[in-house]
Design an enzyme around this catalytic site. Structure first.
Site, PDB file in Angstrom:
ATOM      1  N   HIS A 100      35.454  47.867  49.202  1.00  0.00           N
ATOM      2  CA  HIS A 100      35.888  47.362  47.893  1.00  0.00           C
ATOM      3  C   HIS A 100      36.893  46.221  48.112  1.00  0.00           C
ATOM      4  CE1 HIS A 100      37.795  47.065  43.993  1.00  0.00           C
ATOM      5  NE2 HIS A 100      36.685  47.607  43.506  1.00  0.00           N
ATOM      6  N   GLU A 172      30.763  42.095  43.562  1.00  0.00           N
ATOM      7  CA  GLU A 172      31.964  42.067  42.737  1.00  0.00           C
ATOM      8  C   GLU A 172      32.775  40.822  43.083  1.00  0.00           C
ATOM      9  OE1 GLU A 172      32.875  46.331  41.291  1.00  0.00           O
ATOM     10  OE2 GLU A 172      33.894  46.025  43.182  1.00  0.00           O
TER      11      GLU A 172
HETATM   12  C1  PEP Z   1      35.942  47.168  40.395  1.00  0.00           C
HETATM   13  O1  PEP Z   1      36.999  46.769  40.896  1.00  0.00           O
HETATM   14  O2  PEP Z   1      35.148  47.895  41.028  1.00  0.00           O
HETATM   15  C2  PEP Z   1      35.657  46.754  39.033  1.00  0.00           C
HETATM   16  C3  PEP Z   1      34.433  46.491  38.714  1.00  0.00           C
HETATM   17  O3  PEP Z   1      36.735  46.669  38.198  1.00  0.00           O
HETATM   18  P1  PEP Z   1      36.783  46.150  36.684  1.00  0.00           P
HETATM   19  O4  PEP Z   1      35.557  46.650  35.970  1.00  0.00           O
HETATM   20  O5  PEP Z   1      38.038  46.750  36.156  1.00  0.00           O
HETATM   21  O6  PEP Z   1      36.819  44.662  36.738  1.00  0.00           O
END
Ligand code: PEP
Length: 259
Positions: A100, A172
């Protein structure tokens, strides 16, 4: 259509937002809405390690899997404060997040360590959810593809992939993730064209490394109104949601927008 085996994936990363009581209360509240769940949505929740077992008992009864947010690569030993993949597996997990961006950037986790964690997770019997994504600076420098390819190659190349395990990758973009203590502040908006472009690249590149069609999830400030916006994209099979998954109303709002 962006389903994978006729399913959309809704994975929820509760990070360090909820304490033991809050996590268990939310797990019960979500479970009590189980009549609204749909067979074409595969769900998993990643609570903090302390609430994972009790919240997991509640969630698993209604078909929601649980996973660890981070693992250590050794099984046992003098590693104060760490939790191994086998320990998460023994506590009832099916999944573990690996790499992550908050681990990579706040805790300086390297691609090499991410690879060690991938290996340990696979050996423990869990399914890893490999998180990749570029920082704002890397994006502005036009390095998105290069950075993501390096992350994918170092995590996946020449790894022995068990035949019973799905390949799940979460894209992400670091700049799109929610910010602030309550995380009510959304990150920068990642538009659907950009998300789809990177998802397509991730699908093709990772399928070249592991001979499997991956499940590719999008994560970055997904909220109820933007759920369908991302899921409409051909190469988006589901979402990984942080902040908006930590309140019943937005959790259920996202779920109802998947159908
Ligand atoms: C994450 O960090 O896995 C994530 C998707 O966070 P958010 O939805 O809060 O942006």
């Amino acid at each position: 259509m962006s389903t994978h085996n006729n399913q959309f994936y809704f994975f929820a990363n509760w990070k360090m937002y909820l304490d033991f009581n809050e996590a268990n209360i939310l797990a019960h509240a979500i479970a009590s809405e189980h009549k609204q769940f749909s067979a074409n949505v595969k769900m998993a929740i990643f609570p903090n390690a302390l609430s994972l077992y009790t919240a997991g008992q509640t969630l698993k009864d209604v078909g929601i899997a649980v996973g660890g947010q981070n693992v250590f690569w050794e099984d046992k030993g003098g590693y104060t404060g760490e939790i191994s993949a086998t320990m998460y597996q023994a506590a009832g997990c099916d999944y573990a997040l690996v790499g992550h961006s908050e681990r990579r950037h706040q805790f300086h986790e390297t691609n090499h360590e991410v690879r060690q964690k991938m290996q340990a997770v696979l050996e423990s019997g869990l399914t890893p959810v490999l998180c990749v994504g570029e920082t704002l600076k890397e994006r502005e420098d036009g390095k998105t593809e290069e950075v993501v390819e390096i992350q994918l190659r170092s995590a996946l190349q020449d790894i022995v992939w068990p035949t019973d395990r799905e390949l799940i990758i979460a894209y992400e973009p670091v700049w799109a993730i929610s910010k602030g203590a309550g995380a009510n502040e959304a990150g920068k908006h990642c538009d659907d064209v950009e998300a789809e472009r990177v998802h397509k690249m991730i699908r093709e590149f990772s399928a070249g490394l592991i001979k499997l069609d991956p499940v590719v999830l999008f994560g970055g400030s997904v909220r109820p109104p933007t759920t369908d916006y991302y899921l409409r994209q051909l190469n988006v099979n589901g979402i990984l949601v942080g902040a908006a998954s930590t309140q019943l109303e937005s959790f259920m709002g996202i779920l109802s927008n998947i159908k």
